[in-house]
Design an enzyme around this catalytic site. Structure first.
Site, PDB file in Angstrom:
ATOM      1  N   CYS A  54       8.845  -3.950  11.199  1.00 14.80           N
ATOM      2  CA  CYS A  54       8.652  -3.340  11.455  1.00 14.80           C
ATOM      3  C   CYS A  54       6.389  -3.437  11.503  1.00 14.80           C
ATOM      4  O   CYS A  54       5.836  -2.779  11.957  1.00 14.80           O
ATOM      5  CB  CYS A  54       8.941  -2.127  11.754  1.00 14.80           C
ATOM      6  SG  CYS A  54      10.582  -1.885  11.480  1.00 14.80           S
ATOM      7  N   ARG A  76       0.360 -13.429   2.361  1.00 11.72           N
ATOM      8  CA  ARG A  76      -1.382 -14.559   2.973  1.00 11.72           C
ATOM      9  C   ARG A  76      -1.305 -14.716   4.754  1.00 11.72           C
ATOM     10  O   ARG A  76      -2.749 -14.179   4.757  1.00 11.72           O
ATOM     11  CB  ARG A  76      -1.335 -16.064   2.778  1.00 11.72           C
ATOM     12  CG  ARG A  76      -0.796 -15.835   1.038  1.00 11.72           C
ATOM     13  CD  ARG A  76      -1.410 -17.250  -0.383  1.00 11.72           C
ATOM     14  NE  ARG A  76      -3.108 -17.028   0.463  1.00 11.72           N
ATOM     15  CZ  ARG A  76      -3.527 -18.252   1.034  1.00 11.72           C
ATOM     16  NH1 ARG A  76      -2.510 -19.259   1.655  1.00 11.72           N
ATOM     17  NH2 ARG A  76      -4.797 -18.141   0.902  1.00 11.72           N
ATOM     18  N   GLY A  98      -6.100 -21.453 -10.547  1.00  8.21           N
ATOM     19  CA  GLY A  98      -4.666 -21.191 -10.204  1.00  8.21           C
ATOM     20  C   GLY A  98      -3.833 -21.886  -9.111  1.00  8.21           C
ATOM     21  O   GLY A  98      -2.763 -22.352  -9.356  1.00  8.21           O
TER      22      GLY A  98
HETATM   23  N1  LLP Z   1     -10.338 -16.553 -12.952  1.00  9.90           N
HETATM   24  C1  LLP Z   1     -10.987 -15.160 -11.418  1.00  9.90           C
HETATM   25  C2  LLP Z   1     -11.532 -14.049 -12.525  1.00  9.90           C
HETATM   26  C3  LLP Z   1      -9.764 -14.364 -10.442  1.00  9.90           C
HETATM   27  O1  LLP Z   1     -10.436 -13.287  -9.736  1.00  9.90           O
HETATM   28  C4  LLP Z   1      -9.297 -15.420 -10.321  1.00  9.90           C
HETATM   29  C5  LLP Z   1      -8.900 -15.636  -8.809  1.00  9.90           C
HETATM   30  C6  LLP Z   1      -9.102 -16.855 -10.753  1.00  9.90           C
HETATM   31  C7  LLP Z   1      -9.851 -16.898 -11.482  1.00  9.90           C
HETATM   32  C8  LLP Z   1      -7.960 -17.746  -9.727  1.00  9.90           C
HETATM   33  O2  LLP Z   1      -8.291 -17.993  -8.962  1.00  9.90           O
HETATM   34  P1  LLP Z   1      -7.945 -19.446  -8.084  1.00  9.90           P
HETATM   35  O3  LLP Z   1      -8.123 -21.054  -8.881  1.00  9.90           O
HETATM   36  O4  LLP Z   1      -6.628 -19.097  -8.055  1.00  9.90           O
HETATM   37  O5  LLP Z   1      -8.760 -20.117  -6.867  1.00  9.90           O
HETATM   38  N2  LLP Z   1      -4.469 -13.630  -3.293  1.00  9.90           N
HETATM   39  C9  LLP Z   1      -6.423 -14.546  -2.855  1.00  9.90           C
HETATM   40  C10 LLP Z   1      -6.482 -15.511  -3.452  1.00  9.90           C
HETATM   41  C11 LLP Z   1      -7.515 -14.153  -4.649  1.00  9.90           C
HETATM   42  C12 LLP Z   1      -7.503 -14.792  -5.724  1.00  9.90           C
HETATM   43  C13 LLP Z   1      -8.247 -13.910  -6.989  1.00  9.90           C
HETATM   44  N3  LLP Z   1      -9.119 -14.323  -7.859  1.00  9.90           N
HETATM   45  C14 LLP Z   1      -4.908 -15.508  -1.570  1.00  9.90           C
HETATM   46  O6  LLP Z   1      -3.612 -15.765  -1.685  1.00  9.90           O
HETATM   47  O7  LLP Z   1      -6.039 -16.506  -1.022  1.00  9.90           O
END
Ligand code: LLP
Length: 417
Positions: free
Chosen positions: A342, A312, A275
């Site tokens: 706020c 974030r 992602g």
């Molecule tokens: N696959 C699964 C099962 C996941 O839970 C996630 C992310 C991904 C793939 C993708 O991960 P990435 O390649 O993006 O690291 N909101 C947080 C990140 C939460 C990630 C949740 N799961 C932030 O802003 O850092």
């Protein structure tokens, strides 16, 4: 590599000045670079060209239809975690045989929807979910293709909120007991075992936790083969980190090399769920300075984007680089960049040295393409921001700014009032 650079003191996205977008679309506004998105996807996907694989972009990072369409057109699939994400993916034209579905709490409606659409694979997170999916598939007269999401108990060494592969986390099935669930799955009539899945966390900046997890999965696959269970797909999840500040995460090609080395001799189709590494540095959040306020202890830049737009920094204390959209001053100042909400936790940066920016000028909050808009809310009854996609010297609004009417669209006052 990204495409946000200064030309004549003005920050551009590809060949479009961000100032122009801020003026014409307004702020706050997310801006994404088409060239960066395509480049990141192609580099990641291309790193595995020698082996059978499928890159299933993780929709939660940035779920705009236009962005999903772009990755679909580059041959990508998607990783989804809800019925809503499945709906988006299908609307964006992602073929259902390129969709994998993870998540610890899939509901009946969501499972039925995914079964009807005949997605590639469910990543199952508990024995209870396995039994339930088998039952629903039976009712529908179909078979669900599945992988079990295994929790390999490795420390991803990232922020605790986004670390998912340790025993204490809610995710996946304990690696040591997974074999029992596989044997159970083998005995069920309405599921077909396709794979093994794991995802150990997000924003990993070191390769070793990935390698540790892989070794454990390999051992499991070997045991499964010995029990007559053939694994054709290995889903390694996402998690590769990006540089927000001084981090030096492995390049996708380095990650690919390590993965392919560990996988030597295994004849599986590899699935990845990246992602952040694809979209994170392909987007910025544009925001306008409303007021410059100095108190005896702090200088504040009060901007028109808040924690509802980009959560974030407030939630994880994350660092996002901030740059002026027009560089007009050589002088710097230490400031807190704060939003209008706020809450004292409503900040985008604290104690940051930034070039002096006059009221009315804009800032670009960098590396905001992942988990930016998708985590936005309407807190303080603030309409969510617009989203823009830039390609070369053109830009396209890919999500209109919400209006005040949008805020109350789903609400109604009952007749008793
Ligand atoms: N696959 C699964 C099962 C996941 O839970 C996630 C992310 C991904 C793939 C993708 O991960 P990435 O390649 O993006 O690291 N909101 C947080 C990140 C939460 C990630 C949740 N799961 C932030 O802003 O850092």
């Amino acid at each position: 590599m990204h495409h946000f650079n200064y030309h004549d003191q003005e920050l551009h996205c590809e060949r479009v000045p961000l100032k122009k977008i801020a003026e014409e679309v307004g702020t706050p506004c997310y801006v994404y670079s088409h060239a960066t998105l395509s480049h990141h996807f192609t580099v990641f996907d291309g790193a595995f060209e020698k082996v059978p694989h499928l890159t299933c972009y993780s929709v939660k990072a940035n779920s705009n239809l236009a962005i999903l369409r772009l990755f679909g057109s580059l041959g990508g699939g998607v990783d989804i975690v809800s019925g809503g994400e499945l709906y988006r993916a299908l609307k964006a034209g992602i073929p259902s045989d390129r969709i994998v579905y993870s998540g610890v709490g899939k509901t009946l409606d969501e499972i039925d929807y995914a079964l009807r659409e005949n997605i590639l694979m469910f990543n199952i997170e508990s024995s209870q979910e396995l039994a339930f999916i088998n039952e629903r598939a039976g009712k529908m007269g179909t078979r669900a293709r599945i992988a079990l999401r295994v929790n390999p108990d490795v420390d991803a060494k990232t922020h605790p909120y986004i670390s998912t592969g340790m025993k204490k986390n809610k995710f996946g099935i304990d690696v040591d007991s997974a074999i029992q669930d596989y044997l159970k799955a083998k005995s069920l009539h309405n599921v077909e075992i396709l794979g093994v899945d794991c995802h150990i966390g997000s924003q990993l900046t070191d390769i070793s936790p990935f390698v540790d997890a892989l070794r454990r999965l390999r051992m499991l696959i070997k045991k499964l083969e010995e029990s007559g269970i053939h694994i054709s797909h290995l889903d390694l999840g996402g998690g590769l980190g990006i540089p927000y500040n001084q981090e030096t995460p492995p390049h996708p090609t380095e990650y690919a090399r390590a993965v392919m080395e560990e996988m030597e001799g295994l004849h599986c189709t590899l699935i990845f769920e990246p992602g952040r590494v694809i979209v994170g540095n392909a987007g910025v959040l544009l925001t306008k300075v409303l007021y410059t306020k100095s108190t005896p202890s702090k200088n504040f830049l009060i901007v028109d984007a808040g924690m509802n737009d980009l959560l974030r920094p407030s939630l994880y204390d994350s660092y996002h680089h901030i740059q002026p959209v027009v560089r007009s001053s050589a002088e710097s100042r230490v400031v807190d960049v704060v939003g209008p909400i706020c809450e004292s936790g409503d900040f985008l940066a604290r104690d940051r040295s930034l070039p002096v920016v006059p009221e009315g000028d804009c800032l670009a909050v960098m590396s905001a393409g992942a988990y930016g808009f998708t985590m936005a809310s309407n807190y303080n009854s603030r309409p969510r921001a617009a989203e823009v996609l830039v390609k070369d010297d053109q830009y396209f609004v890919i999500r209109h700014r919400e209006t005040w009417d949008d805020l109350i669209r789903q609400e109604q006052v009952p007749p008793i009032l």
